[in-house]
Scaffold this active site. Structure first.
Site, PDB file in Angstrom:
ATOM      1  N   LYS A  38      32.641  32.140  46.024  1.00  0.00           N
ATOM      2  CA  LYS A  38      33.798  33.079  46.453  1.00  0.00           C
ATOM      3  C   LYS A  38      33.484  33.585  47.792  1.00  0.00           C
ATOM      4  O   LYS A  38      32.462  34.129  47.907  1.00  0.00           O
ATOM      5  CB  LYS A  38      33.971  34.219  45.353  1.00  0.00           C
ATOM      6  CG  LYS A  38      35.026  35.016  45.708  1.00  0.00           C
ATOM      7  CD  LYS A  38      35.163  36.076  44.357  1.00  0.00           C
ATOM      8  CE  LYS A  38      36.323  36.835  44.464  1.00  0.00           C
ATOM      9  NZ  LYS A  38      36.612  37.699  43.145  1.00  0.00           N
ATOM     10  N   SER A 115      40.961  37.672  41.181  1.00  0.00           N
ATOM     11  CA  SER A 115      40.680  37.340  42.675  1.00  0.00           C
ATOM     12  C   SER A 115      39.784  36.040  43.134  1.00  0.00           C
ATOM     13  O   SER A 115      39.876  35.557  43.990  1.00  0.00           O
ATOM     14  CB  SER A 115      40.377  38.500  43.281  1.00  0.00           C
ATOM     15  OG  SER A 115      39.255  38.913  43.196  1.00  0.00           O
ATOM     16  N   SER A 139      38.757  39.581  37.589  1.00  0.00           N
ATOM     17  CA  SER A 139      38.672  38.580  38.526  1.00  0.00           C
ATOM     18  C   SER A 139      38.066  37.360  38.032  1.00  0.00           C
ATOM     19  O   SER A 139      38.193  36.418  38.696  1.00  0.00           O
ATOM     20  CB  SER A 139      38.515  39.070  39.752  1.00  0.00           C
ATOM     21  OG  SER A 139      39.377  39.963  40.278  1.00  0.00           O
TER      22      SER A 139
END
Length: 440
Positions: A38, A115, A139
């Site tokens: 990420k 996210s 997330s």
């Protein structure tokens, strides 16, 4: 071990590159596996973009890498790149106005969840074997549920968040995704610290609270029945406890009385006590986000996408509220939940309150869904407990999942229970879904 072509990577990647593991004569535990990272983790010499072009433009390349990235490489895995995320980690949708929204491989007309959207999509689309994400408010768990894969939010503080851009340190955790339990366990064995006591324990109690499943608004996906049947079959019906979690929280978290009346009038399916838990967590999270990032936002005036812009500016301009009460409630809630699950109990809940929202869903409907989602996600969030989202399969074109939650520090126990229960869950899911199909 496959890596997607530029045109076929489902929009999961921000940037593709290869980080190779060290040469080793011995067979390393993650040998042969590929992973994605990420865009919130530092990698030496590369800019961490935090999901926003203005953030990338105003920050220098990282001087050091995240210990989690280094540990994963040292264990033999190869990184193939960085993935798209929601801007400033401030959403559970997975949509990014600047870099595009990664396509949910399970349900292309629906959001992938955020996210850690790109990381989940890269795994679900078979572009990598596993991926790293972060979970503050949900997330990892949300995109895992939306994309039909496994996703862990570890116990808060158990896995290093050093050299990871903070959202709210009180709740930030580093988690990971995989398509299958075998790969998931290999990664977990590398990234989770070994417990002081390595004795395998059997769960003595499974709390499966019906009120949490009523937040779904409908029990037609039968996850409540599937869980009850699976636990009774694998561990005995005496292990099942169906008490309402809302009532338990109301009776065992004294400070909740200061807030509960404001959350008792909702017409949507809700559990008022859990709505309070969600409210307190989001207030604390917002306060820390403001302390971390208000100055940058006010100075740079970044271009933020719709939805994110409103949330970020609300956070940096809001009053903090009764922080003493918020902290007291957080402490009481963790203590109450510890008393409920004890050392060897499990809490089983829906990961999310139903099917992933459709892309570009109406703002009002989305806000109602978010509110119900956070009342479930805040259970592990505010307590700091570990939570594993488990895929059950795809029904009516959308992925269905459940979550198991265990006490703080019981991450390996949680994984061992999941491994023991998973085959039975699959059997009971198949039985329930085929039976309901034949009765239509």
């Amino acid at each position: 071990m496959a890596m997607g072509l530029e045109a076929g990577d489902y929009g999961a990647f921000m940037e593709k590159f290869e980080l190779l593991p060290p040469q080793s004569e011995q067979q390393l535990p993650l040998h042969g596996l590929t992973f994605a990272i990420k865009d919130i983790f530092d990698i030496s010499g590369r800019v961490t973009g935090f999901g926003n072009p203005d953030w990338a433009r105003t920050h220098a390349p990282a001087a050091a890498a995240s210990p989690v990235v280094l540990a994963t490489l040292a264990a033999g895995a190869t990184s193939v790149g960085k993935t798209v995320m929601d801007e400033m980690a401030y959403s559970i949708n997975g949509e990014n106005a600047h870099y595009g929204t990664p396509t949910n491989p399970c349900a292309p007309d629906r959001v992938p969840g955020g996210s850690s959207s790109g990381s989940a999509v890269a795994v679900a689309a078979n572009l990598v074997d596993f991926a790293l994400g972060t979970d503050t408010g949900g997330s990892v768990r949300v995109p895992a549920a939306y994309c039909g894969i496994f996703g862990l939010r570890p116990s808060h503080g158990l896995v290093s968040t050093e050299n990871v851009t903070p959202m709210s340190q009180m709740f930030d955790t580093v988690g990971w995704f995989a398509r299958d339990l075998s790969t998931f366990s290999r990664v977990s064995n590398v990234l989770l610290p070994l417990p002081a006591d390595n004795t395998a324990k059997q769960p003595t109690q499974f709390t499966i609270p019906k009120d949490c499943f009523e937040i779904l608004g409908s029990l037609k996906d039968q996850t409540y029945q599937i869980l009850n049947a699976s636990v009774a079959k694998r561990f005995g019906s005496e292990a099942v406890d169906n008490r309402n979690l809302g009532e338990f929280v109301s009776n065992n978290v004294p400070t909740i009385g200061k807030f509960i009346s404001d959350f008792s009038k909702s017409e949507a399916p809700s559990v008022p006590a859990l709505s309070v838990i969600s409210y307190v967590m989001r207030c604390l999270q917002r306060s820390e986000f403001k302390a971390n990032h208000a100055e940058w936002v006010k100075t740079v005036k970044p271009n933020l996408g719709p939805g994110i812009r409103e949330r970020v500016y609300e956070a940096i301009t809001s009053e903090d509220g009764p922080m003493e009460d918020f902290h007291a409630l957080k402490t009481e809630f963790k203590s109450a939940l510890s008393a409920l699950v004890k050392d060897d109990g499990i809490l089983a809940i829906p990961t999310v309150p139903g099917s992933p929202p459709k892309l570009r869903m109406d703002a009002g409907a989305l806000e109602n869904f978010r509110a119900r989602a956070f009342s479930l996600l805040s259970i592990a969030g505010l307590s700091g407990f570990c939570q594993l989202s488990i895929p059950l399969g795809v029904r009516d074109g959308v992925p269905v999942s459940v979550s198991l939650v265990a006490r703080h520090g019981a991450d390996r126990f949680l994984l061992s229970v999941a491994q023991e229960l998973y085959e039975t869950l699959k059997e009971e899911t198949k039985k329930a879904w085929s039976s309901s199909q034949s009765s239509l």
